[in-house]
Design a protein around this motif. Structure first.
Motif, short mmCIF file in Angstrom:
data_model
loop_
_atom_site.label_atom_id
_atom_site.label_comp_id
_atom_site.label_asym_id
_atom_site.label_seq_id
_atom_site.Cartn_x
_atom_site.Cartn_y
_atom_site.Cartn_z
N LEU A 296 -6.76 1.40 -7.10
CA LEU A 296 -7.93 0.87 -7.79
C LEU A 296 -8.93 0.30 -6.79
N MET A 297 -8.43 -0.53 -5.88
CA MET A 297 -9.36 -1.13 -4.94
C MET A 297 -10.01 -0.08 -4.04
N ASN A 298 -9.20 0.87 -3.59
CA ASN A 298 -9.77 1.92 -2.74
C ASN A 298 -10.88 2.67 -3.45
N HIS A 299 -10.64 2.97 -4.72
CA HIS A 299 -11.65 3.71 -5.46
C HIS A 299 -12.88 2.88 -5.72
N LEU A 300 -12.68 1.61 -6.02
CA LEU A 300 -13.82 0.73 -6.31
C LEU A 300 -14.73 0.61 -5.10
N CYS B 250 -22.32 -12.73 -6.67
CA CYS B 250 -21.38 -12.44 -5.58
C CYS B 250 -20.15 -13.32 -5.76
N GLY B 251 -18.97 -12.72 -5.65
CA GLY B 251 -17.78 -13.54 -5.80
C GLY B 251 -16.50 -12.78 -5.48
N PHE B 252 -15.40 -13.49 -5.61
CA PHE B 252 -14.08 -12.98 -5.22
C PHE B 252 -13.28 -12.54 -6.44
N VAL B 253 -12.64 -11.39 -6.29
CA VAL B 253 -11.88 -10.81 -7.39
C VAL B 253 -10.47 -10.48 -6.90
N ALA B 254 -9.47 -11.03 -7.58
CA ALA B 254 -8.09 -10.71 -7.22
C ALA B 254 -7.58 -9.59 -8.11
N ILE B 255 -6.83 -8.68 -7.52
CA ILE B 255 -6.22 -7.60 -8.28
C ILE B 255 -4.72 -7.85 -8.27
N VAL B 256 -4.16 -8.17 -9.44
CA VAL B 256 -2.73 -8.49 -9.50
C VAL B 256 -1.99 -7.57 -10.47
N GLY B 257 -0.69 -7.50 -10.27
CA GLY B 257 0.14 -6.65 -11.11
C GLY B 257 1.41 -6.34 -10.35
N ARG B 258 2.42 -5.90 -11.08
CA ARG B 258 3.68 -5.56 -10.41
C ARG B 258 3.46 -4.33 -9.51
N PRO B 259 4.41 -4.06 -8.60
CA PRO B 259 4.26 -2.89 -7.74
C PRO B 259 4.10 -1.60 -8.54
N ASN B 260 3.30 -0.70 -7.97
CA ASN B 260 3.14 0.66 -8.49
C ASN B 260 2.27 0.81 -9.74
N VAL B 261 1.63 -0.26 -10.17
CA VAL B 261 0.71 -0.09 -11.31
C VAL B 261 -0.60 0.56 -10.86
N GLY B 262 -0.86 0.52 -9.55
CA GLY B 262 -2.06 1.18 -9.02
C GLY B 262 -3.11 0.24 -8.47
N LYS B 263 -2.72 -0.93 -8.02
CA LYS B 263 -3.68 -1.91 -7.50
C LYS B 263 -4.43 -1.40 -6.27
N SER B 264 -3.67 -0.86 -5.32
CA SER B 264 -4.32 -0.40 -4.09
C SER B 264 -5.24 0.79 -4.37
N SER C 72 -8.70 5.02 -15.10
CA SER C 72 -7.78 5.76 -14.23
C SER C 72 -8.26 5.51 -12.81
N ALA C 73 -7.48 4.74 -12.07
CA ALA C 73 -7.84 4.41 -10.69
C ALA C 73 -7.83 5.68 -9.85
N LYS C 74 -6.82 6.49 -10.07
CA LYS C 74 -6.64 7.70 -9.28
C LYS C 74 -7.79 8.69 -9.48
N HIS C 75 -8.23 8.83 -10.71
CA HIS C 75 -9.28 9.79 -11.01
C HIS C 75 -10.66 9.15 -11.08
N VAL D 218 -9.08 1.66 2.25
CA VAL D 218 -8.95 0.43 3.02
C VAL D 218 -7.59 -0.20 2.82
N SER D 219 -7.21 -0.33 1.56
CA SER D 219 -5.88 -0.85 1.31
C SER D 219 -4.90 0.31 1.49
N ILE D 220 -3.65 0.05 1.35
CA ILE D 220 -2.66 1.06 1.66
C ILE D 220 -1.88 1.36 0.39
N THR D 221 -1.81 2.64 0.02
CA THR D 221 -1.06 2.97 -1.18
C THR D 221 0.20 3.75 -0.84
N SER D 222 1.17 3.66 -1.70
CA SER D 222 2.41 4.38 -1.49
C SER D 222 3.18 4.44 -2.79
#
Ligand code: GDP
Ligand code: MG
Ligand code: K
Length: 296
Positions: free
Chosen positions: A24-28, A8-22, A154-157, A33-37
């Protein structure tokens, strides 16, 4: 000694805007939960998503510090915010778009911790058709940082996400879960309801988005299984109201309908949502839109 090892542990998702972080997290975590745009800067809060499976609990942390990247150079506040969010995690996912390695990506890369496992996540696999070119791209990025692993997804798919989780798992400490196994976020439904409306405002107002705007949950009540939610969009000036409302109420109608649909998915139940726009100071002529469920 137990024979089952729990991680069990903490994972940060980093990257410039629009690479698909949110995305990715939503799909995982399997829920919104997070907000994408399509526009950057929508993640205004640090959002935690939790995913538990096969004796492992992954606690994801979003990094709002990256929202100022579109303005260009790093500043000290951003630097600190990024370092804070990476300071307490066990593993970092550095997300890139396949075949795109920009100056902004390199700026984020410069902040990656040297003493923690960082996994390179090459997202938008669906957009990269040429395998050799993709291999060359990955090699180019790997030459600049010692990654603990690489995964093309592919986070989206939802492609190759379980492979990604398998790479993360060994980097999490051996520990029993910190959260209940069925929990996906530590945010309240109230908070999430406001975030969803905020996301729709960003999405549909685009460049027209008023600089000063607040989203407030004025009521959140359970009525049996039904959630009754009243949300106020507060703008600064009278002449900003029509921007949010749109001609014939079209925009606000779209925003509230889509927000309600997202809420019903997220909360797994019927939602009665009212969204209205008002000027911060005044009461007069609030425009209300009643969205009766099932009547759209
Ligand atoms: P963030 O700013 O890094 O959080 O990025 P978002 O998650 O908001 O995604 C930005 C845009 O990229 C959205 O339009 C997503 O739908 C899109 N996107 C995310 N993942 C993928 C993917 O795997 N393939 C494609 N084609 N688009 C994606
Ligand atoms: Mg985001
Ligand atoms: K899940």
């Amino acid at each position: 000694m137990t024979d089952i090892q729990y991680h069990c542990g903490f994972v940060a998702i980093v990257g410039r805007p629009n690479v698909g972080k949110s995305t990715l997290m939503n799909h995982l975590i399997g829920q919104k939960v997070s907000i994408t745009s399509k526009k950057a800067q929508t993640t205004r809060h640090r959002v935690t998503g939790i995913h538990t499976e096969n004796n492992a609990q992954f606690i994801f942390v979003d990094t709002p510090g990256f929202q100022t990247f579109h303005k260009g150079a790093l500043n000290e506040t951003l630097n600190k915010s990024v370092k804070d969010s990476l300071g307490n995690v066990d593993c970092v996912l550095f997300v890139l778009e396949a075949m795109r390695f920009t100056g902004a990506d390199r700026e984020v890369m410069a902040l990656l911790p040297k003493r923690k496992p960082v996994i390179l996540v090459v997202n938008k696999l669906d957009k990269a058709k040429d395998r050799d070119a993709l291999q060359a791209f990955i090699a180019e990025v790997q030459a600049e940082f010692a990654f603990a692993g690489v995964e093309v997804v592919s986070a989206k798919h939802g492609q190759r996400l379980s492979e990604l989780l398998e790479q993360v798992r060994p980097h999490l400490p051996e520990s029993m879960p910190l959260y209940p196994e069925d929990m996906v976020t530590d945010k309240s439904e109230r908070f999430l309801a406001a975030e969803i409306v905020r996301e729709k405002l960003f999405r549909y107002l685009g460049e027209e988005l008023p600089y000063e705007m607040n989203v407030e949950v004025e009521m959140f009540e359970m009525d049996g299984e039904l959630r009754r939610i009243h949300i106020g969009v507060l703008v600064d000036k009278e002449n900003q109201k029509p921007i949010v409302i749109g001609r014939g109420g079209e925009k606000l109608k779209k925003i509230s309908t889509e927000a309600r649909i997202d809420m019903e998915k997220l909360f797994d139940g019927k939602v009665f949502l009212q969204v209205w726009v008002k000027v911060k100071s005044g009461w007069a002529d609030d425009v209300r839109f009643l969205r009766e469920f099932g009547l759209d």
